[in-house]
Design a protein around this motif. Structure first.
Motif, PDB file in Angstrom:
ATOM      1  N   VAL A   1       0.902  -1.095   0.038  1.00  0.00           N
ATOM      2  CA  VAL A   1      -0.026   0.001   0.026  1.00  0.00           C
ATOM      3  C   VAL A   1       1.017   1.114   0.034  1.00  0.00           C
ATOM      4  O   VAL A   1       1.685   1.428   0.783  1.00  0.00           O
ATOM      5  N   VAL A   2       0.789   2.248  -1.083  1.00  0.00           N
ATOM      6  CA  VAL A   2       1.382   3.419  -1.039  1.00  0.00           C
ATOM      7  C   VAL A   2       0.587   4.502  -0.953  1.00  0.00           C
ATOM      8  O   VAL A   2      -0.744   4.635  -1.403  1.00  0.00           O
ATOM      9  N   GLY A   3       1.160   5.700  -0.368  1.00  0.00           N
ATOM     10  CA  GLY A   3       0.308   6.945  -0.356  1.00  0.00           C
ATOM     11  C   GLY A   3       0.855   7.869  -1.547  1.00  0.00           C
ATOM     12  O   GLY A   3       1.888   7.520  -2.199  1.00  0.00           O
ATOM     13  N   ALA A   4       0.206   8.868  -1.749  1.00  0.00           N
ATOM     14  CA  ALA A   4       0.484   9.945  -2.592  1.00  0.00           C
ATOM     15  C   ALA A   4       1.985  10.166  -2.372  1.00  0.00           C
ATOM     16  O   ALA A   4       2.131  10.973  -1.252  1.00  0.00           O
ATOM     17  N   GLY A   5       2.905  10.244  -3.268  1.00  0.00           N
ATOM     18  CA  GLY A   5       4.074  10.927  -3.220  1.00  0.00           C
ATOM     19  C   GLY A   5       5.120   9.802  -2.505  1.00  0.00           C
ATOM     20  O   GLY A   5       6.339  10.272  -2.482  1.00  0.00           O
ATOM     21  N   ASP A   6       4.697   8.917  -2.192  1.00  0.00           N
ATOM     22  CA  ASP A   6       5.708   7.778  -1.546  1.00  0.00           C
ATOM     23  C   ASP A   6       6.593   7.272  -2.540  1.00  0.00           C
ATOM     24  O   ASP A   6       6.112   6.766  -3.841  1.00  0.00           O
TER      25      ASP A   6
END
Ligand SMILES: [Zn+2]
Ligand SMILES: [Zn+2]
Length: 299
Positions: A109-114
């Motif tokens: 799972v990744v966030g925006a900007g990761d």
């Protein structure tokens, strides 16, 4: 605040795949690299087979590539020898990044900007990132969904004005079909007439003149009535017993979510919104969430 809202919407979309939530509404992407756009999206690419199906961003080999939005890593590896990362943002929407050496794994799972990887040489004379976007059906221009610093453009297939709802009118459902037209393309694998991509044709095309009334083949409840970049205005109805059907490329929306409709009741008209070569009804069906051939339900 906007970012928070989008994150929540994405989280909902990711936890409820196929729920019909339109991620495209308010779907905002961050640039995965800060470099200049060295090659844009070939708009003709969404109409014909050839073309540049993404945008190129200038960068240095080894630069960190970031996920454009929150999501789950869908693919991390090599595609035809090119390092590739693809991130699923829910409801079929995915961004792709090439050539990239992944620092994430499928399922992460990744966030925006990761960070998701580092840029490799190869796509341009100097290093650059090829950044792609798909809604699960077609390739779209990611810059049209980009947040600052680019000017916010209207999304691909931008929402046209919706005509005011009309009073429900009864029209006959012929042979259990939503319109009486002949079948011009069946359910199954084919070459997409607009994009040229070989893939599953996820419904049945019925020929009918623009404006022909579309009738609900059975009683049901409208579970989604929204605009989709590829399907245009689409109405999805739950007909009970695990059966849902959708009616796409409509010129506008004449029913609302939550509305009950009776068999034979008009739920829209034949149109050509979204990716469509002309007026026709693309009719879809699901049994227990799985796509099926709607003609297997016909009387
Ligand atoms: Zn490219
Ligand atoms: Zn179709």
């Amino acid at each position: 605040m906007r970012r928070l809202l989008i994150t929540v919407l994405l989280a909902l979309a990711l936890t409820a795949p196929g729920a019909g939530a339109a991620v495209a509404d308010g779907f905002v992407l961050d640039r995965p690299l800060t470099g200049a756009v060295t090659r844009g999206f070939d708009t003709l690419a969404s109409r014909y087979a050839a073309g540049h199906r993404g945008v190129d961003l200038a960068g240095r080999a080894g630069a960190t590539v970031a996920s454009a939005a929150a999501g789950r890593v869908y693919f991390a590896g090599s595609v035809a020898g090119v390092g590739t990362v693809s991130v699923d943002h829910g409801n079929g929407w995915r961004t792709t990044y090439q050539p990239v050496r992944a620092t994430v794994a499928k399922g992460d799972v990744v966030g925006a900007g990761d960070p998701i990887g580092t840029l490799l040489a190869g796509h341009c004379a100097t290093a650059c990132l090829h950044w792609g976007l798909t809604d699960g059906v077609d390739h779209l221009d990611p810059l049209q969904y980009a947040a600052t610093p680019t000017i916010r453009l209207l999304p691909h297939g931008a929402m046209p004005r919706t005509p005011p709802p009309l009073a429900a009118a009864r029209v006959a459902a012929v042979g259990g079909r939503p319109v009486a037209g002949r079948i011009t393309s069946g359910f199954g694998t084919r070459r997409h007439p607009v994009t040229g991509v070989v893939k599953l044709h996820d419904g049945v095309d019925l020929a009918a003149a623009c404006g022909t009334p579309v009738a609900a083949p059975a009683d049901g409840v409208v579970v989604d009535a929204s605009f989709h970049a590829a399907y245009g205005f689409r109405v999805r109805i739950d007909h009970g017993a695990g059966l849902q059907m959708a009616y796409t490329h409509l010129p506008g929306l004449e029913v609302r979510e939550g509305q009950r409709v009776a068999a034979g009741e008009r739920i829209g008209r034949v149109g050509s919104t979204g990716l469509s070569t002309g007026c026709h009804l693309h009719w879809m069906a699901w049994r227990d969430g799985d796509l099926i051939d709607p003609l297997t339900l016909g009387r």
